[in-house]
Design an enzyme around this catalytic site. Structure first.
Site, PDB file in Angstrom:
ATOM      1  N   LYS A 158       0.816  -1.219   0.000  1.00 14.91           N
ATOM      2  CA  LYS A 158       0.000   0.000   0.000  1.00 14.91           C
ATOM      3  C   LYS A 158       0.852   1.273   0.000  1.00 14.91           C
ATOM      4  O   LYS A 158       0.483   2.258  -0.645  1.00 14.91           O
ATOM      5  CB  LYS A 158      -0.962   0.011   1.185  1.00 14.91           C
ATOM      6  CG  LYS A 158      -0.329   0.107   2.559  1.00 14.91           C
ATOM      7  CD  LYS A 158      -1.388   0.053   3.651  1.00 14.91           C
ATOM      8  CE  LYS A 158      -0.766   0.091   5.032  1.00 14.91           C
ATOM      9  NZ  LYS A 158      -0.065   1.348   5.317  1.00 14.91           N
ATOM     10  N   THR A 159       1.995   1.257   0.705  1.00 16.12           N
ATOM     11  CA  THR A 159       2.843   2.457   0.711  1.00 16.12           C
ATOM     12  C   THR A 159       3.390   2.726  -0.681  1.00 16.12           C
ATOM     13  O   THR A 159       3.472   3.880  -1.117  1.00 16.12           O
ATOM     14  CB  THR A 159       3.999   2.290   1.719  1.00 16.12           C
ATOM     15  OG1 THR A 159       3.460   1.985   3.004  1.00 16.12           O
ATOM     16  CG2 THR A 159       4.822   3.565   1.814  1.00 16.12           C
ATOM     17  N   ASP A 170      -3.807   7.246   4.407  1.00 17.02           N
ATOM     18  CA  ASP A 170      -3.362   5.892   4.734  1.00 17.02           C
ATOM     19  C   ASP A 170      -4.134   5.364   5.943  1.00 17.02           C
ATOM     20  O   ASP A 170      -4.633   6.139   6.760  1.00 17.02           O
ATOM     21  CB  ASP A 170      -1.861   5.931   5.034  1.00 17.02           C
ATOM     22  CG  ASP A 170      -1.232   4.550   5.053  1.00 17.02           C
ATOM     23  OD1 ASP A 170      -1.881   3.588   4.614  1.00 17.02           O
ATOM     24  OD2 ASP A 170      -0.086   4.444   5.517  1.00 17.02           O
ATOM     25  N   GLU A 171      -4.217   4.034   6.085  1.00 16.00           N
ATOM     26  CA  GLU A 171      -4.845   3.365   7.250  1.00 16.00           C
ATOM     27  C   GLU A 171      -6.243   3.919   7.526  1.00 16.00           C
ATOM     28  O   GLU A 171      -6.596   4.259   8.652  1.00 16.00           O
ATOM     29  CB  GLU A 171      -3.956   3.520   8.500  1.00 16.00           C
ATOM     30  CG  GLU A 171      -2.540   3.003   8.347  1.00 16.00           C
ATOM     31  CD  GLU A 171      -2.447   1.482   8.357  1.00 16.00           C
ATOM     32  OE1 GLU A 171      -3.493   0.814   8.292  1.00 16.00           O
ATOM     33  OE2 GLU A 171      -1.312   0.961   8.415  1.00 16.00           O
ATOM     34  N   GLN A 184      -7.941  -5.161   9.247  1.00 13.92           N
ATOM     35  CA  GLN A 184      -6.900  -4.729  10.177  1.00 13.92           C
ATOM     36  C   GLN A 184      -7.357  -3.570  11.060  1.00 13.92           C
ATOM     37  O   GLN A 184      -6.534  -2.813  11.579  1.00 13.92           O
ATOM     38  CB  GLN A 184      -5.631  -4.338   9.409  1.00 13.92           C
ATOM     39  CG  GLN A 184      -4.984  -5.512   8.687  1.00 13.92           C
ATOM     40  CD  GLN A 184      -3.651  -5.133   8.075  1.00 13.92           C
ATOM     41  OE1 GLN A 184      -2.643  -4.977   8.752  1.00 13.92           O
ATOM     42  NE2 GLN A 184      -3.637  -4.983   6.754  1.00 13.92           N
ATOM     43  N   ARG A 202       2.155 -10.518  10.399  1.00 15.22           N
ATOM     44  CA  ARG A 202       3.475  -9.872  10.576  1.00 15.22           C
ATOM     45  C   ARG A 202       4.580 -10.816  10.112  1.00 15.22           C
ATOM     46  O   ARG A 202       5.705 -10.390   9.875  1.00 15.22           O
ATOM     47  CB  ARG A 202       3.740  -9.528  12.052  1.00 15.22           C
ATOM     48  CG  ARG A 202       2.825  -8.522  12.742  1.00 15.22           C
ATOM     49  CD  ARG A 202       2.550  -7.279  11.946  1.00 15.22           C
ATOM     50  NE  ARG A 202       1.359  -7.457  11.128  1.00 15.22           N
ATOM     51  CZ  ARG A 202       1.026  -6.666  10.096  1.00 15.22           C
ATOM     52  NH1 ARG A 202       1.812  -5.679   9.753  1.00 15.22           N
ATOM     53  NH2 ARG A 202      -0.081  -6.878   9.408  1.00 15.22           N
TER      54      ARG A 202
END
Length: 693
Positions: free
Chosen positions: A30-31, A212-213, A243, A626
């Protein structure tokens, strides 16, 4: 650029015809999408300075800015805005806050300073009570609920008391010309709502927004973004409903739903290719999250190969669990020739870290602890830092407020409110205001006397701090304010003695630093804002990472151990207060371990609400995703709660991942077995390291 992107990423980057929602699964890049889209906007003719990228953490903003800087070479003054929500709020209020009556150099109170004011508003010395009230007020602010509405809508007696304190707290902040962190979002919302000209100016300044997020936004942040994009609605929101793990601090998944309602032409793009984890890890993650209702159906997949089997390890108790993790980690590192920093141990609550720290220290395994309380965040250290900050800059209003009230010297809230109101009208700091002749007309002599006495003392110490040896000035400062007596007057002897030892350690460290650098106390004080960064260099060492799952979000590790996978712990069966006290991340102000939260009175295995279980499932999903190469999940057949022992059940999430949580009893790891294997491993490693004859 295109060759490095998959089709979904390319679609998300190139779509500029209206509002866009990118559902970005864990590890889906995503970044990269956000930074590449900014580059595409610039290539398409957008003014770089009219583009804004909004994140939740300074670390994420810094990483994004660095990536963008490598892709698009622009002079510093012409780069896009890459900022956190709070940093953007500060910019808006510094530029236009005068429309709300704020002076340009208003002060920002941190959580600790704000809690001090709230304690006075509540009339309590109990820090836990103040923290609980602070959490509730924060939720009200995040939901755009003002003190009057909070009082009107609250049904319980405790809530009414907190609502009254909320009103007094808000009045005190206004008088001090100060804001707290929640105000950095709430006040810009009010600014844009009430001043159409200001709103239009900011819409022209930021003509395209990327967020973002998005699943972590609360009602207040949603409203700020909606007001900023206006009717043009030129934005890209990036998030993942799977998430969303911050419901207990006001984040709401409803914001993802609201996008479709508020923007009927919304384009939705799903990123499902995972670039992080092996197939087995993703299979477990997909099976787990399939048990939650979906806003946007998706299924992660990977080309990273099948990978190691996901391991489930039952242990006799928490000590055996820690020994088992240490043994497996050492053996795995020896076999694979990996680094310590390739490993992470994730847990639900900070209290679980203690036994792992003990075993890792015993085994000489280096580790860094994330999510716990920093030395520089301790109340007694912050008290002294306030004095140093004030010596370095007497315009620092929060430092002034803390120093003038700690220890107490006859200056109360009413006096400070009067001084703050006068300083706000004069557009000067509170320290400067107390010496002005005009203050005599606004503040009664009996109130002004202690203030000026304090001001004169600060000036005398400041004069000495610039000229005399730092060690002597520090000792004289502590003696003059009688800080040791203050500690013993406000806490029991054992706690006070520990705090005084911390102060002594801090002062000794300052003295050595001053001597080594040949610096005066004033020169030291001018760098005091950097001191708290000294113990936050986690990424620079080769060490195992110990962290709460909440604090691990956004990180990834080749090899992950998720411990305490039991009913009552993961999923946690407490309410929001219990969840907040367990996480110890930035959202839990004091990083409290269990003991004060409602969760500690819950019986393991007690019924939890469906919404709480869904959020806990998302938390486990974050933990599992993770891991890049290997994942080990452990649970204990017996745990202690206080002085009593209980037998927890393995987490339902293990069964949902279709993992065998209950192998034969002989496979259960006991402490003696783990210690014996560790001893054998140590001996083998010793032989390997021994020089040949």
């Amino acid at each position: 650029m295109s060759a490095q992107l998959n089709p979904a990423q390319r679609e998300a980057i190139r779509y500029l015809d209206g509002p866009c929602l990118v559902i970005a699964g864990a590890g889906s890049g995503k970044t990269r999408v956000i930074t590449q889209k900014i580059a595409h906007l610039i290539a398409s003719g957008f003014d770089p300075q009219a583009i804004g990228a909004i994140t939740f953490t300074n670390k994420a903003a810094q990483e994004m800015a660095e990536r963008l800087g490598r892709m698009v070479k622009l002079p510093e003054g012409q780069r896009p805005l890459v900022s956190t929500f709070h940093s953007l709020g500060v910019q808006m209020l510094r530029r236009d806050g005068q429309s709300l009556g704020l002076k340009r150099n208003f002060s920002i109170l941190d959580a600790d300073d704000a809690a001090n004011i709230l304690q006075q508003a509540l009339g309590t010395t109990d820090r836990k009570v103040a923290r609980a009230a602070q959490h509730r007020i924060s939720l009200w602010k995040n939901a755009l609920v003002d003190p009057d509405r909070a009082a009107a809508e609250t049904k319980d007696r405790l809530g009414h008391g907190i609502a009254r304190a909320y009103r007094d707290y808000a009045a005190t902040l206004a008088a001090y010309q100060s804001v707290d962190f929640d105000d950095l979002i709430g006040l810009p919302v009010r600014l844009l709502r009430e001043h159409a000209d200001v709103a239009q100016a900011w819409r022209e300044k930021l003509r395209y927004l990327l967020v973002d997020e998005y699943q972590d936004t609360n009602a207040c942040q949603y409203e700020l973004l909606k007001l900023l994009v206006g009717p043009r609605a030129a934005f890209t929101a990036v998030g993942d409903d799977d998430q969303s793990i911050y419901g207990w601090r006001g984040a709401t998944l409803e914001n993802l739903n609201r996008l479709s309602t508020d923007y009927p032409g919304l384009k939705v793009v799903k990123l499902e290719q995972n670039y992080r984890s092996s197939v087995r890890i993703l299979t477990a993650a997909n099976r787990l999250i399939a048990h939650n209702p979906k806003l946007h159906e998706k299924r992660l997949w990977s080309e990273h190969g099948i990978g190691d089997p996901v391991q489930v390890v039952p242990c006799e108790h928490d000590e055996a669990e820690a020994e088992s993790v240490a043994m497996r980690l050492q053996a795995h590192r020896f076999e694979r020739r990996t680094k310590y920093s390739d490993y992470a141990i994730l847990y639900r609550g900070n209290h679980q870290a203690r036994v792992f720290e003990q075993v890792l220290r015993k085994e000489k395994i280096p580790y860094v602890l994330s999510g716990g309380q920093s030395f520089f965040e301790r109340t007694e250290i912050r008290d002294l830092m306030a004095w140093l900050r004030l010596l370095a800059n007497d315009d620092d209003d929060p430092a002034f407020i803390r120093a003038v009230t700690t220890p107490k010297r006859g200056v109360g809230t009413t006096t400070l409110q009067a001084l703050g109101t006068y300083a706000g009208e004069r557009h000067v700091s509170m320290f400067a205001a107390l010496f002005e002749t005009g203050a005599e007309q606004r503040i009664a002599p009996r109130q002004l006397g202690p203030l000026r006495e304090f001001g004169n003392f600060v000036n005398r110490i400041g004069w000495r701090a610039a000229r005399e040896p730092a060690a002597q000035v520090l000792d004289d400062l502590l003696n003059a304010i009688d800080y040791r007596s203050h500690l013993f007057a406000t806490a029991d002897d054992k706690v006070a003695a520990t705090r005084w030892q911390n102060v002594s350690d801090f002062v000794d460290w300052l003295k050595k630093r001053a001597e080594g650098d040949g610096a005066t106390l004033l020169q030291l004080a001018q760098t005091v804002s950097l001191l708290s960064q000294l113990d936050r260099r986690d990424g620079e060492v080769d060490a195992v990472r110990l962290t709460t799952i909440h604090a691990s979000k956004g990180l990834e590790f080749p090899h992950v151990f998720v411990v305490g996978c039991e009913e009552g712990l993961l999923p946690h069966h407490g309410g929001a207060a219990g969840a907040a006290s367990e996480t110890g991340d930035e959202a839990s102000p004091d990083g409290a371990a269990p003991g004060g939260g409602a969760a500690d009175n819950e019986i393991p295995g007690a019924r939890a609400t469906a919404a709480r279980i869904e959020e806990e499932r998302r938390l486990m999903y974050v933990a599992v995703t993770r891991a890049q190469r290997s994942l080990t999940l452990s649970w204990c057949r017996e745990r202690k709660r206080g002085r009593e022992k209980y037998a927890p059940l393995p987490s339902r999430f293990l069964a949902e991942m279709q993992l065998d949580a209950r192998p034969k009893a002989a496979a259960t790891i006991g402490a003696e077995d783990a210690r014996a294997k560790l001893a054998g491993l140590r001996e083998m490693l010793g032989r390997k390291r021994a020089p040949a004859n």
